[in-house]
Design an enzyme around this catalytic site. Sequence first.
Site, PDB file in Angstrom:
ATOM      1  N   THR A 125       0.832  -1.198   0.000  1.00 25.50           N
ATOM      2  CA  THR A 125       0.000   0.000   0.000  1.00 25.50           C
ATOM      3  C   THR A 125       0.874   1.260   0.000  1.00 25.50           C
ATOM      4  O   THR A 125       2.025   1.223   0.428  1.00 25.50           O
ATOM      5  CB  THR A 125      -0.938   0.037   1.213  1.00 25.50           C
ATOM      6  OG1 THR A 125      -0.152   0.118   2.417  1.00 25.50           O
ATOM      7  CG2 THR A 125      -1.828  -1.200   1.259  1.00 25.50           C
ATOM      8  N   GLY A 126       0.311   2.362  -0.494  1.00 31.32           N
ATOM      9  CA  GLY A 126       1.025   3.630  -0.457  1.00 31.32           C
ATOM     10  C   GLY A 126       2.142   3.739  -1.469  1.00 31.32           C
ATOM     11  O   GLY A 126       3.219   4.253  -1.162  1.00 31.32           O
ATOM     12  N   ILE A 129       9.122   5.290  -0.529  1.00 30.57           N
ATOM     13  CA  ILE A 129       9.538   4.032   0.103  1.00 30.57           C
ATOM     14  C   ILE A 129       8.707   2.869  -0.428  1.00 30.57           C
ATOM     15  O   ILE A 129       9.221   1.779  -0.677  1.00 30.57           O
ATOM     16  CB  ILE A 129       9.414   4.134   1.631  1.00 30.57           C
ATOM     17  CG1 ILE A 129      10.372   5.183   2.181  1.00 30.57           C
ATOM     18  CG2 ILE A 129       9.703   2.778   2.292  1.00 30.57           C
ATOM     19  CD1 ILE A 129      10.267   5.403   3.685  1.00 30.57           C
ATOM     20  N   GLY A 130       7.406   3.085  -0.616  1.00 30.62           N
ATOM     21  CA  GLY A 130       6.547   2.019  -1.116  1.00 30.62           C
ATOM     22  C   GLY A 130       7.000   1.509  -2.462  1.00 30.62           C
ATOM     23  O   GLY A 130       7.028   0.291  -2.713  1.00 30.62           O
ATOM     24  N   SER A 143       6.553   5.300  12.673  1.00 28.28           N
ATOM     25  CA  SER A 143       7.385   6.461  12.981  1.00 28.28           C
ATOM     26  C   SER A 143       7.229   6.790  14.458  1.00 28.28           C
ATOM     27  O   SER A 143       6.179   6.539  15.044  1.00 28.28           O
ATOM     28  CB  SER A 143       6.958   7.667  12.137  1.00 28.28           C
ATOM     29  OG  SER A 143       7.662   8.837  12.524  1.00 28.28           O
ATOM     30  N   TYR A 195       0.152  12.491  13.251  1.00 26.27           N
ATOM     31  CA  TYR A 195       0.903  11.460  12.518  1.00 26.27           C
ATOM     32  C   TYR A 195       1.561  10.496  13.497  1.00 26.27           C
ATOM     33  O   TYR A 195       1.375   9.278  13.425  1.00 26.27           O
ATOM     34  CB  TYR A 195       1.943  12.132  11.631  1.00 26.27           C
ATOM     35  CG  TYR A 195       2.861  11.173  10.903  1.00 26.27           C
ATOM     36  CD1 TYR A 195       2.402  10.423   9.833  1.00 26.27           C
ATOM     37  CD2 TYR A 195       4.197  11.042  11.286  1.00 26.27           C
ATOM     38  CE1 TYR A 195       3.248   9.554   9.151  1.00 26.27           C
ATOM     39  CE2 TYR A 195       5.050  10.179  10.615  1.00 26.27           C
ATOM     40  CZ  TYR A 195       4.581   9.438   9.551  1.00 26.27           C
ATOM     41  OH  TYR A 195       5.414   8.575   8.887  1.00 26.27           O
TER      42      TYR A 195
END
Length: 267
Positions: free
Chosen positions: A26-27, A34-35, A170, A179
């Site tokens: 995903t993403g 990064i994905g 994170s 986040y």
Amino acid sequence: MTTSSNHDQPTREQAPPAGRPLALVTGVGRTVGIGAGIARRLAASGWNIAFTYWAPYDDRMTWGKEPGAREAITLALAEHRAATAAIEADLADPDAPERILDEAEQRLGTVTALVMCHCESVDSGLLDTTVDSFDRHFAVNARATWLLIREFGRRFGAAPGTGRIVSLTSDHTVGNLPYGASKGALDRITLAAARELAHLGVTANAINPGPVDTGWMSEDIREHCVRATPLGRLGTPQDTAHLVDFLCSKEGEWINGQLLMSNGGLA
């Protein structure tokens, strides 16, 4: 909120070759992300790849949408003989995970690795975060992760020991409260899967890749992170991708229920 799926298959998308397992990543919205790096590494290791993206997210971020990214990523994966399925989906929609798994299965077969790189990430702190932003962060980063893992677990029927769940997390919270807080919830959801899906022979781990410059860093942030890292450089998508590749391999089976720091020793 709605979720849309793009059924127009880009050039060189093909039927799945026999014997290749399927990873859902995903993403994967930008070629420098990064994905995308993880998807390329897994394709090179023999995986077919279904990947999700959500163009409206990039539209409202400082880096903007990358024209042709979906097609470029698909072609890069096809160079490794991977069959691919690009699925556009808004993970703030609670119905999205089920539809994503449905489409991945219909187009490529059974998903045996779930790698979650999606996120909502808008900088704000304790005093200036809005309720709407806070809720959207938790919807995308925490709730969607839970629903994807739940749907993956409900459908998993491959041989015990072959299932993999990996999420990216994170620990950044100061000035980035919604986040970081929602990523903390993601950690716990992922690590719970290592126990609750143990009867399926599925491993589950979370990776904290540290600061990886995929276009969001200012020069000040970049210099600060380089100074704070013993190796004297920033992380790259490839650094994270190599660890995900190992965790998804047969050799990585014994690593389970872990929050792994992959940040070059960042202080």
